[in-house]
Design a protein around this motif. Structure first.
Motif, short mmCIF file in Angstrom:
data_model
loop_
_atom_site.label_atom_id
_atom_site.label_comp_id
_atom_site.label_asym_id
_atom_site.label_seq_id
_atom_site.Cartn_x
_atom_site.Cartn_y
_atom_site.Cartn_z
N ASP A 217 0.84 -1.27 -0.04
CA ASP A 217 0.03 -0.09 0.04
C ASP A 217 0.88 1.23 0.05
O ASP A 217 0.59 2.60 -0.67
N TRP A 218 1.99 1.20 0.65
CA TRP A 218 2.83 2.45 0.79
C TRP A 218 3.68 2.57 -0.49
O TRP A 218 3.80 3.72 -0.70
N TRP A 219 3.87 1.55 -1.13
CA TRP A 219 4.92 1.71 -2.29
C TRP A 219 4.51 2.92 -3.31
O TRP A 219 5.17 3.60 -3.57
N PRO A 220 3.35 2.79 -3.94
CA PRO A 220 3.02 3.92 -4.83
C PRO A 220 3.35 5.33 -4.20
O PRO A 220 3.41 6.43 -4.73
N THR A 221 2.76 5.51 -2.95
CA THR A 221 2.92 6.92 -2.16
C THR A 221 4.31 7.14 -2.25
O THR A 221 4.65 8.44 -2.34
N HIS A 222 5.42 6.32 -1.97
CA HIS A 222 6.75 6.60 -2.00
C HIS A 222 7.13 7.06 -3.50
O HIS A 222 7.93 8.11 -3.55
N CYS A 223 6.76 6.21 -4.39
CA CYS A 223 6.97 6.67 -5.64
C CYS A 223 6.67 8.09 -5.89
O CYS A 223 7.33 9.07 -6.55
N GLU A 224 5.42 8.51 -5.88
CA GLU A 224 4.93 9.68 -5.96
C GLU A 224 5.58 10.75 -5.22
O GLU A 224 5.93 11.82 -5.74
N ALA A 225 6.08 10.54 -3.90
CA ALA A 225 6.73 11.61 -3.03
C ALA A 225 7.96 11.75 -3.64
O ALA A 225 8.42 13.16 -3.77
N LEU A 226 8.51 10.76 -4.31
CA LEU A 226 10.05 10.84 -4.85
C LEU A 226 9.75 11.85 -6.19
O LEU A 226 10.57 12.78 -6.65
N ARG A 227 8.96 11.51 -6.97
CA ARG A 227 8.54 12.19 -8.36
C ARG A 227 8.08 13.72 -8.15
O ARG A 227 8.68 14.67 -8.72
N GLN A 228 7.54 13.86 -6.76
CA GLN A 228 7.22 15.46 -6.93
C GLN A 228 8.44 15.99 -5.77
O GLN A 228 8.04 17.15 -5.46
N GLY A 229 9.51 15.35 -5.70
CA GLY A 229 10.73 16.07 -4.81
C GLY A 229 10.26 16.22 -3.32
O GLY A 229 10.74 17.24 -2.85
N ARG A 230 9.55 15.35 -2.65
CA ARG A 230 8.82 15.51 -1.40
C ARG A 230 10.03 14.89 -0.55
O ARG A 230 9.83 13.92 0.05
N GLY A 231 11.12 15.71 -0.39
CA GLY A 231 12.16 15.13 0.61
C GLY A 231 11.80 14.99 1.91
O GLY A 231 12.20 14.19 2.82
N ASP A 232 10.78 15.88 2.38
CA ASP A 232 10.10 15.71 3.75
C ASP A 232 9.49 14.42 3.98
O ASP A 232 9.61 13.70 4.95
N ILE A 233 8.77 14.12 3.22
CA ILE A 233 8.02 12.65 3.22
C ILE A 233 8.98 11.61 3.11
O ILE A 233 8.90 10.65 3.81
N LEU A 234 9.98 11.68 2.10
CA LEU A 234 11.01 10.49 1.92
C LEU A 234 11.98 10.39 3.32
O LEU A 234 12.21 9.48 3.67
N THR A 235 12.25 11.57 4.08
CA THR A 235 13.08 11.45 5.12
C THR A 235 12.21 10.82 6.29
O THR A 235 12.48 10.02 7.02
#
Length: 191
Positions: A64-82
Motif C-alpha cells: 500500500d505504501w509503495w505507490p505513495t513513496h514513488c509519487e513523493a519522490l517524483r514530486q521532490g518531497r524530501g520531507d516525506i522521503l525522510t
C-alpha cells in the motif's frame, strides 16, 4: 528448464510507476496525501512482529505504501522521503555506510534533486515484496532525450506503517551528473 512467465509487478498495486505517463496528476495528489497520513502511523519504537502485527499485514502495508513513496519522490518531497525512515536508519551504499538520519542528508539531497529534476521522470520497472522486504530497480529517464541519467537497485527493510524503514541497501549509478546544482537542490521540499 521452462522459462518463467514475465510479471507485471504493479498488477495488484494502486498505481503503476514502471514508466512515465501512467499516473494521473489527480492520483498523484491522492497518493501524496496518503503518504502524509502513513507518516503519522510510525511508532517511536520498532514494533514486534507477532500475532497482532504479522508479516502478512506488514507486507500488505508495504504494498500500500509503495505507490505513495514513488509519487513523493517524483514530486521532490524530501520531507516525506525522510519521514519514511526510522531515526536509527542504517543505509548501506557505495558512499556509505550511513547511520541515522543526519549522516546521509547532505548526499541524499543531491540524489533526490537529480532524480526529481524537471524534465526527468523516475521509474521503477521492478518491485517485489516479501514480508518486511521491498526490492526494486529504478531508473531516471530524460523526457527530451530518452536517455537514462541514473539507475540503481534498492532493498528496503520496512516494518510496515508502524515501523517504517530501518535498513536500506542501494547500488546507484549516475551517468550524467553526480552533484546537483543549487537551482535543483532548491526544488526539493525539506522538513
Amino acid at each position: 528448464m521452462p522459462q518463467k512467465k514475465r510479471t507485471n509487478y504493479y498488477k495488484d498495486l494502486s498505481a503503476n510507476y514502471s514508466r512515465p505517463g501512467l499516473v494521473s496528476p489527480e492520483l498523484g495528489t491522492k497518493l501524496v496525501a496518503e503518504a502524509e497520513r502513513i507518516l503519522t502511523l510510525k511508532e517511536s519504537s520498532l514494533p514486534d512482529i507477532d500475532s497482532s502485527y504479522t508479516l502478512e499485514q506488514i507486507e500488505q502495508e508495504n504494498k500500500d505504501w509503495w505507490p505513495t513513496h514513488c509519487e513523493a519522490l517524483r514530486q521532490g518531497r524530501g520531507d516525506i522521503l525522510t519521514g519514511e525512515y526510522r531515526d536509527d536508519l542504517i543505509y548501506l551504499c557505495q558512499d556509505g555506510p550511513y547511520y541515522g538520519l543526519d549522516e546521509q542528508k547532505e548526499r541524499e539531497k543531491h540524489w533526490w534533486a537529480l532524480i526529481a529534476q524537471p524534465g526527468v521522470t523516475m521509474c521503477w520497472p521492478i518491485v517485489m515484496f516479501s514480508g518486511e522486504h521491498t526490492f526494486f530497480e529504478w531508473k531516471c529517464v530524460d523526457l527530451e532525450t530518452n536517455e537514462t541519467l541514473a539507475k540503481g537497485n534498492v532493498t528496503w527493510v520496512r516494518r510496515g506503517h508502524r515501523g517504517a524503514c530501518y535498513l536500506k541497501t542501494e547500488q546507484l549509478t549516475f551517468y550524467r551528473d553526480v552533484f546537483a546544482p543549487e537551482s535543483l537542490i532548491e526544488l526539493i521540499t525539506t522538513a
